[in-house]
Design a protein around this motif. Structure first.
Motif, short mmCIF file in Angstrom:
data_model
loop_
_atom_site.label_atom_id
_atom_site.label_comp_id
_atom_site.label_asym_id
_atom_site.label_seq_id
_atom_site.Cartn_x
_atom_site.Cartn_y
_atom_site.Cartn_z
N ARG A 18 -76.08 25.11 29.37
CA ARG A 18 -77.02 25.39 30.46
C ARG A 18 -78.28 26.00 29.85
O ARG A 18 -78.20 26.81 28.93
CB ARG A 18 -76.40 26.33 31.49
N ASP A 57 -75.29 18.80 37.88
CA ASP A 57 -75.68 20.14 38.36
C ASP A 57 -76.81 20.77 37.57
O ASP A 57 -77.05 21.97 37.67
CB ASP A 57 -74.46 21.06 38.34
N GLY A 58 -77.52 19.98 36.77
CA GLY A 58 -78.63 20.50 36.00
C GLY A 58 -78.27 20.95 34.60
O GLY A 58 -79.15 21.24 33.79
N ALA A 59 -76.97 21.01 34.30
CA ALA A 59 -76.55 21.29 32.92
C ALA A 59 -76.74 20.03 32.08
O ALA A 59 -77.08 18.95 32.58
CB ALA A 59 -75.10 21.75 32.90
N PRO A 87 -83.32 23.68 34.34
CA PRO A 87 -82.27 22.67 34.53
C PRO A 87 -82.75 21.30 34.07
O PRO A 87 -83.94 20.97 34.18
CB PRO A 87 -82.04 22.70 36.05
N ASN A 88 -81.84 20.52 33.56
CA ASN A 88 -82.19 19.17 33.13
C ASN A 88 -82.62 18.36 34.35
O ASN A 88 -81.85 18.20 35.31
CB ASN A 88 -80.98 18.51 32.46
#
Length: 415
Positions: free
Chosen positions: A196, A222-224, A200-201
Motif C-alpha cells: 500500500r 482497493d488501490g493497493a 492509491p494505485n
C-alpha cells in the motif's frame, strides 16, 4: 454425464488453462473428462489478496467469457488498468499507453490466479458434458497407440479421441511423449507482495527496468498494488529475510526515489514470496492425438505478463481446431489438423517468448544502455510500433484465435 471411458476429450490438469479448455470443449458440444490431482480451494474475498496474480489481456477475458467463467470472476475483486507506463532505470525515456488511444476499454485486468481457477472449476461442475475425476491418480500413460490410453490407480482406462496435456511445467504428458525441451535458467527469482502506498494505485500498470531485473506495480481493486520484483536469486533471498520496515524502505528507494514515484511512499507491505524464473519451450506441441498447452508447452519470463495469456490462446485455438474438425465430419483428434494447430501455436509462442527473452537481455547489462534508450525513444514515437505491441499483448492481433478477437463460440460451432 455418467462416467465414460471414451470421451471426445481428456484434459489432464485443471489449472487455469486446462480448466478453461475443458469448459470451452464442453460448451462447444464435446464430451470431456478432466483429471485433476486436487480440488481448488474455495475463493474467499474476505481473505487477503493472494500473492499469485495474472495480468489478463482483453483477449483472455473474451476467452473466459466464452468459457462461462468471467462473470463469476468479475463479481469478485479485479484490478482493471487503462494506463501502462514502462520506464528505463533512468526514468527517461518512458513509454506510456492508454486504452482509449487504441480503442480498448482496458489494457488488462489484474486477477488472482486462485480466483480464476476457482471460477472455472465451479463452471465445470455445472456442465453436464464434463466428468471431473478428482483426486485423480494416474497409474500409466500409453500414448503411442491408435488412441491414447490413460489408466487410473483404480484400474479404469480412459481412451479419448483427443488427449490434452495441461499438466504444468513438469508435464508428465510431455515427458511420456518424449518431446524435447529447451530450457534457460535466468538465475533470478520473482519476488511478489502486496503493498500500500501513500497515493492509491489509480489503475496504472507501472514497470521500471532496474539493474538485476524489472520492478512492476500492478493495480488491485482497493488501490493497493501487487508487486513483481525480479532479482538475482541471492538478492531475492536477502530481501525475503528483511523485516517489513527494511523491505519497504528498499522498495521505496528504487520505486519512489524519495517518494517522487507515481504512488508516493510505501505505507505497508504484506507477506512476501519468491519464485524461480526460467524460459522453457517444448520442441513441439503435438504427437498423434496428444496436445500440450499452457505451461506444459511454454514457460516465459514474467516481465511482459504474457504467461497465462499464451496458455489461454492455446486453449482457444485448440478448441477452434477441434470444432472445425467436428464440423467437417471428422473427430477432434484428427492428426493433420492437430499438427497444423501445433505449428501455428509453436510459431506464435516462439515469437512472444523470444521477444520477451530479448527484452530481458536488452534491459539487463548497463552496456546496452544507449541501445536500450534509443529503442525506447523509437517505440515511444512510433504509432505503428506501439499499436503492434499493444495488439499482440492484448491477444487481439491478426494471428490470435477467433474467440480472443470476439467471435462467439456458437458462431464457431455453427460455422
Amino acid at each position: 454425464m455418467g462416467a465414460s471411458d471414451q470421451p471426445d476429450v481428456l484434459v489432464i490438469g485443471a489449472g487455469m488453462v486446462g480448466a478453461a479448455a475443458a469448459c470451452l470443449f464442453a460448451r462447444a458440444g464435446l464430451s470431456v473428462c478432466v483429471l485433476q490431482a486436487k480440488e481448488p480451494e474455495p475463493f474467499d474475498s474476505s481473505e487477503p489478496v493472494g500473492l499469485r496474480v495474472s495480468a489478463l489481456s482483453p483477449g483472455s477475458v473474451r476467452i473466459l467469457e466464452a468459457a462461462g467463467a468471467w462473470d463469476a470472476i468479475a463479481a469478485e475483486r479485479t484490478g482493471p488498468y487503462r494506463r501502462m507506463r514502462v520506464e528505463d532505470r533512468a526514468r527517461d525515456p518512458a513509454i506510456e499507453f492508454t486504452a482509449a488511444e487504441f480503442g480498448l476499454e482496458r489494457l488488462g485486468t489484474i486477477v488472482e490466479n486462485d480466483l480464476v481457477q476457482w471460477a472455472l472449476w465451479q463452471n465445470l461442475k455445472q456442465l453436464a458434458a464434463v466428468e471431473r475425476v478428482c483426486p485423480a491418480d494416474v497409474e500409466s500413460l500409453d500414448l503411442f497407440g491408435p488412441r491414447p490410453a490413460v489408466t487410473l490407480a483404480d484400474g479404469r482406462s480412459i481412451r479419448p479421441d483427443l488427449l490434452v496435456g495441461a499438466d504444468g511445467a513438469g508435464s508428465m504428458v510431455r515427458r511420456t511423449l518424449g518431446i524435447g525441451l529447451r530450457h534457460t535458467d535466468y538465475g533470478q527469482r520473482a519476488l511478489v507482495s502486496v503493498v500500500r502506498t501513500a497515493r492509491p494505485n489509480p489503475g496504472l500498470a507501472w514497470q521500471r527496468f532496474l539493474p538485476g531485473g524489472p520492478l512492476a506495480f500492478l493495480p488491485l481493486s482497493d488501490g493497493a498494488s501487487s508487486i513483481v520484483w525480479t532479482r538475482p536469486s541471492a538478492e531475492a533471498d536477502r530481501l525475503l529475510s528483511l523485516d517489513d520496515e527494511a523491505f519497504g524502505s528498499e522498495l521505496e528507494g528504487v520505486a519512489g526515489e524519495n517518494a517522487e514515484g507515481p504512488f508516493g511512499s510505501i505505507e505497508s507491505t504484506g507477506p512476501r514470496a519468491a519464485f524461480p524464473l526460467s524460459l522453457q519451450l517444448a520442441d513441439r506441441y503435438t504427437a498423434g492425438r496428444c496436445v500440450l498447452i499452457g505451461d506444459a508447452a511454454h514457460v516465459v519470463h514474467p516481465l511482459a505478463g504474457q504467461g497465462v495469456n499464451l496458455g489461454f490462446l492455446d486453449a482457444a485455438a485448440l478448441v477452434e481446431t477441434a470444432v472445425a474438425a467436428r464440423r467437417a465430419g471428422g473427430d477432434p483428434g484428427h492428426e493433420g489438423r492437430l499438427t497444423s494447430f501445433g505449428r501455428q501455436r509453436l510459431s506464435e509462442s516462439e515469437v512472444m517468448a523470444r521477444g520477451i527473452h530479448g527484452l530481458h537481455t536488452l534491459f539487463g547489462p548497463e552496456a546496452f544502455g544507449p541501445v536500450r534508450r534509443w529503442g525506447l525513444w523509437g517505440v515511444a514515437g512510433s504509432w505503428a510500433l506501439r499499436d503492434g505491441f499493444i495488439r499482440r499483448a492484448a491477444g487481439i492481433h491478426a494471428g490470435a484465435p477467433a474467440l480472443a478477437r470476439g467471435i462467439s463460440l456458437q458462431d464457431l460451432v455453427i460455422g
